[in-house]
Design an enzyme around this catalytic site. Structure first.
Site, PDB file in Angstrom:
ATOM      1  N   ASP A  48      38.978  45.402  49.199  1.00 42.56           N
ATOM      2  CA  ASP A  48      40.261  45.969  49.448  1.00 42.56           C
ATOM      3  C   ASP A  48      41.731  44.936  50.052  1.00 42.56           C
ATOM      4  O   ASP A  48      42.601  46.014  49.929  1.00 42.56           O
ATOM      5  CB  ASP A  48      40.038  46.460  49.802  1.00 42.56           C
ATOM      6  CG  ASP A  48      39.670  47.476  50.768  1.00 42.56           C
ATOM      7  OD1 ASP A  48      39.411  46.549  51.182  1.00 42.56           O
ATOM      8  OD2 ASP A  48      39.823  48.819  51.639  1.00 42.56           O
ATOM      9  N   ASP A 106      32.933  44.106  50.158  1.00 45.72           N
ATOM     10  CA  ASP A 106      33.484  44.073  51.473  1.00 45.72           C
ATOM     11  C   ASP A 106      32.531  44.637  52.007  1.00 45.72           C
ATOM     12  O   ASP A 106      32.599  45.744  51.098  1.00 45.72           O
ATOM     13  CB  ASP A 106      34.524  43.557  51.019  1.00 45.72           C
ATOM     14  CG  ASP A 106      35.284  44.227  52.778  1.00 45.72           C
ATOM     15  OD1 ASP A 106      34.782  43.639  53.149  1.00 45.72           O
ATOM     16  OD2 ASP A 106      36.256  45.433  52.745  1.00 45.72           O
ATOM     17  N   THR A 132      34.270  47.432  54.545  1.00 52.62           N
ATOM     18  CA  THR A 132      35.320  47.971  55.191  1.00 52.62           C
ATOM     19  C   THR A 132      35.779  48.728  54.040  1.00 52.62           C
ATOM     20  O   THR A 132      36.926  47.732  53.295  1.00 52.62           O
ATOM     21  CB  THR A 132      36.123  48.036  56.092  1.00 52.62           C
ATOM     22  OG1 THR A 132      35.819  47.880  57.081  1.00 52.62           O
ATOM     23  CG2 THR A 132      37.667  49.183  56.759  1.00 52.62           C
TER      24      THR A 132
END
Length: 833
Positions: free
Chosen positions: A721, A520, A522
């Site tokens: 996350d 991912d 961000t």
């Protein structure tokens, strides 16, 4: 008739088979089939059999399993209240070889499958250093010194109880020295036969010395090592054949043969007899074998405590006292007395007691024990701090946000403990081999006896007996069973010390095979600490300040990192927070709700489509100018009209570029999937030299991409996350969560990186490589040892070199084979990852 019942207590296929056999033996049952996954038994019977009959059968078999009508079973059924033993552990025990999966026991003893000593679970909670008691009234126990409330005497510190592990070790050590004390004279008497004009025969005749050996062997056989025969009997009774089956048969045959030879010497042919007319006795072989096996058990008991030292080391990090501030007054309290919201004072050099946030002061904190990174981290007001980390040289106040088992350190300890007891898929190989191993060894021993008896030199039967016993003793499947769990236990602990938390052994094994990594953007590639760089307006009816008001008012109810960044910026700009309600987060798109009774939407282009708010070409061009710099742009729509935007920047982590390059050098393809727009994603990908990326990905798109790669035969790891990453994390072969991310992501993942950067994935891969290599070394040692040891013990080298392997040497080698596997596993502690 056919009935279906619920079965409680099964944990593995061995349990299923055992229950099936027990139920099949009940009179009137024509067929019994047990389903492990559903925990159900389908029983066919000639006529109705009351359930009580089945309950009695299972109870008579040992009571480990119970049978109930479907829907009636309570987990508390038939459980006796067990008094947990005092000590440093939990009073819960498990097999170190995990023969029955996660099955645990309420008291110490032997594993019913492999016969190994059960190991006590480590107590995962930090306790106060010392408790105090009254010498006259031991029932009085206090956390602090003082006087006895009954007699007034001063309380004295209590000696901490030994752990069950330590008690087992001390008990075995005591038995070992007793065995040595009685075995040594037996060995001296037996070996004296090799002396010319044996001086012992001047004192007593050989037959009396045989009786002395017999008398000396009794404490060894019936006290010091009797547990081996108990385990051997149980293994044959339950047909869970193991190392103790072989030891029991081998040493038992030698001892019983010797006793029988003394009592009925005329039963045996002359080749079994000495010149003095007595039968050759093997008390020294039996007792030396048993004593050496006992030595192996003592060494294993000592080594076991080192393999789970990672959990014990982590427990030492947990403080047991804290300084609470109440109405300006400081008072020292036990760690378990801290509640959420308490204000705590942390002094220079102190361990941080619980997870929380700094409310006053600033400091630098050593987080190396949790993240593995040695450089202290500067912290100030509103920064989060974790339990167990060490404060620098400044004092500060903090507010408790997570206490007890919810703290990061407690979760790490729990995860390490659970993972170290999980089974890796590669262990199935060892289990399968061990299952066939013992019967094959017994057959080889019988064949060895027959070959030597028929074709061996005189005394043929003596050679036959000695070599058959040597085969039984040297063929120890114990090392094979220990090969995987020992490496996993040490490896998981090594990972924890470097900020890599492994949820189970399967993840550790799969990580070694990963060839594709999805990341991912961000919070994974970037720092996940976004900052607002600009707020702009598209509508003359809205000033930039009004746009900011709407954005912060709506985002004040969101926990998303981008939302938190805008709220923080709004507070810094003294923006007025308007009345907001009806808040709704739309995963992968943005948020919506009502602000001052107006319909408001904030998010990406897809969010605007959902809100029926049209983006003009000029608006998109304005946004693209920022997106091409790697910034994130969120649009604001009020009552279906796009009125403004906010530009948010998120720095790429310093470690991301090097970590991605390291992973690519290891042959792993790295793909970035992000919910952000194409221009922002491309800017980040270009900076990191990432050729493969996809933008505007919703959670279901990420999940589909994982499935597509898996269909192509790829072994996929996914690192993320956020909540939006959870489905893909769960679906991937290995889910990797950033410890700085959401609880949902961490729960969905198999590996958690405490520090939350991509360099942790490099560590995880390196850890997986060294652990799998170590497991394969252990399996090789165990397999090659038995492959070579059994033919030598059977006498294969005798026709060529005249070499025979004494059963005593076989016992010594067998004992040290297990210890060598543990020693090889412990080498992992010194590996750098």
């Amino acid at each position: 008739m056919t009935h279906t019942y619920h079965i409680h207590g099964m944990t593995c296929n061995g349990c299923r088979t055992h229950v099936e056999e027990t139920l099949s033996k009940v009179e009137g049952v024509t067929n019994a089939t047990v389903n492990l996954e559903k925990a159900e038994a389908t029983i066919e019977m000639e006529s109705h059999i009351p359930i009580e009959k089945f309950q009695e059968a299972l109870k008579a078999d040992g009571g480990q399993y119970s049978i109930h009508q479907n829907g009636e079973h309570q987990h508390t059924h038939d459980k006796k209240k067990v008094e947990k033993p005092k000590g440093q552990g939990t009073g819960t025990f498990y097999c170190p070889m995990h023969c029955e999966g996660d099955k645990t026991y309420d008291k110490p003893g032997d594993c019913p499958v492999c016969g190994m000593d059960l190991v006590e679970e480590v107590n995962l909670t930090a306790t106060s250093d010392t408790q105090y008691t009254c010498p006259m009234h031991p029932e009085i126990i206090k956390e602090e010194p003082g006087s006895c409330p009954i007699c007034g005497m001063d309380l004295v510190p209590m000696e901490p109880d030994l752990s069950a592990e330590e008690k087992t070790y001390k008990k075995l050590l005591k038995k070992f020295w007793i065995a040595v004390a009685f075995t040594l004279p037996i060995f001296i008497i037996a070996m004296s036969e090799m002396l010319p004009n044996n001086p012992l025969y001047d004192v007593l005749e050989l037959k009396y010395w045989n009786w002395i050996q017999f008398a000396l062997s009794i404490p060894v056989v019936f006290y010091a090592t009797w547990m081996f025969f108990e385990r051997a009997y149980r293994s044959i009774k339950t047909w869970n054949l193991n190392m103790f089956t072989l030891i029991g048969i081998g040493a038992g045959v030698a001892w019983l043969f010797s006793v029988f030879g003394m009592l009925v010497p005329d039963f045996f042919p002359d080749q079994f007899k000495t010149e003095a007319g007595t039968v050759h006795v093997y008390f020294e072989a039996a007792t030396v074998i048993l004593t050496l096996v006992l030595l192996g058990q003592v060494l294993e008991a000592r080594a076991h405590s080192k393999t789970n030292s990672a959990v014990k080391e982590l427990l030492k990090l947990a403080p047991n006292k804290a300084v609470k501030v109440v109405d300006g007054e400081e008072q020292e309290v036990a760690i378990d007395k801290i509640e959420l919201g308490n204000i705590l004072r942390v002094k220079p050099g102190d361990k941080i007691p619980v997870d929380g946030v700094i409310t006053e002061g600033e400091t630098s904190i050593d987080e190396s024990m949790i993240t593995g990174e040695p450089i202290p981290v500067n912290k100030s007001i509103d920064d989060k701090v974790s339990s167990g980390t060490i404060n620098g040289n400044q004092s500060f106040l903090m507010k408790a946000e997570k206490v007890g088992s919810d703290t990061l350190l407690s979760q790490i300890i729990q995860m390490v403990n659970d993972a170290s007891r999980s089974r890796a898929p590669i262990q199935k190989l060892a289990d399968t081999v061990s299952g066939y191993f013992v019967p094959i060894v017994v057959i080889i021993a019988v064949v060895t006896f027959a070959v030597w008896a028929i074709w061996g030199p005189e005394p043929a039967y003596v050679y036959a007996l000695v070599n058959a016993i040597a085969v039984l003793i040297i063929a120890c499947p114990c090392a094979l069973g220990l090969a995987t769990p020992m490496s996993v236990m040490v490896g998981v602990g090594k990972g924890a010390q470097n900020g890599v938390l492994i949820k189970n052994a399967e993840a550790l094994e799969k990580m070694d095979k990963v060839d594709t990594l999805i990341v991912d953007k961000t919070g994974t590639i970037t720092e996940g600490k976004p900052t607002v760089e600009k707020v702009g307006s598209f509508d003359k009816g809205f000033t930039e300040n009004e746009v900011l008001q709407y954005i912060v008012s709506l985002n004040s109810q969101s926990e998303h990192p981008l939302a938190e960044a805008t709220v923080k910026y709004g507070k810094e700009q003294n923006a007025e927070f308007l009345k907001a309600d009806g808040f709704n987060a739309v995963t992968g798109k943005g948020v919506e709700g009502k602000v001052n009774d107006k319909e408001v939407a904030l998010g990406n282009g897809k969010m605007m489509e959902q809100a029926n708010a049209r983006l003009t070409e000029a608006m998109e061009n304005e946004a693209q100018s920022y997106q091409k710099q790697g910034k994130t742009v969120s649009y604001l729509a009020v009552e279906g009209q796009v009125v403004g935007y906010v530009v948010i920047g998120d720095k790429i982590k310093e470690t991301s570029a090097k970590a991605i390059k390291d992973l690519q050098n290891k042959g792993i393809a790295v793909i970035m999937l992000t919910g952000d727009n194409h221009d922002t994603a491309k800017a980040v990908a270009d900076e990191l030299n990432l050729a493969d990326f996809q933008a505007s990905m919703l959670p279901e798109n990420k999940l589909q991409e994982v499935e597509k790669l898996q269909e192509q035969g790829k072994v996929v790891a996914m690192a993320g996350d956020g909540i939006n990453d959870a489905p893909a994390l769960a679906k991937s072969d290995v889910g990797i969560a950033m410890g700085t991310g959401t609880d949902v992501a961490i729960e969905s993942a198999a590996i958690t990186l405490v520090k939350g950067d991509l360099h942790g994935i490099v560590k995880a891969r390196n850890l997986s490589d060294v652990v799998m290599r170590n497991i394969k070394q252990n399996l090789f040692f165990a397999m090659i040892y038995n492959t070579l040891g059994i033919p030598i013990a059977a006498g294969l080298l005798y026709p060529f070199f005249g070499i025979l392997l004494s059963p005593m040497i076989a016992a010594l080698a067998m004992s040290f084979s297990s210890v060598s596997v543990i020693a090889n596993s412990l080498r992992l502690k010194s590996k750098k990852i």
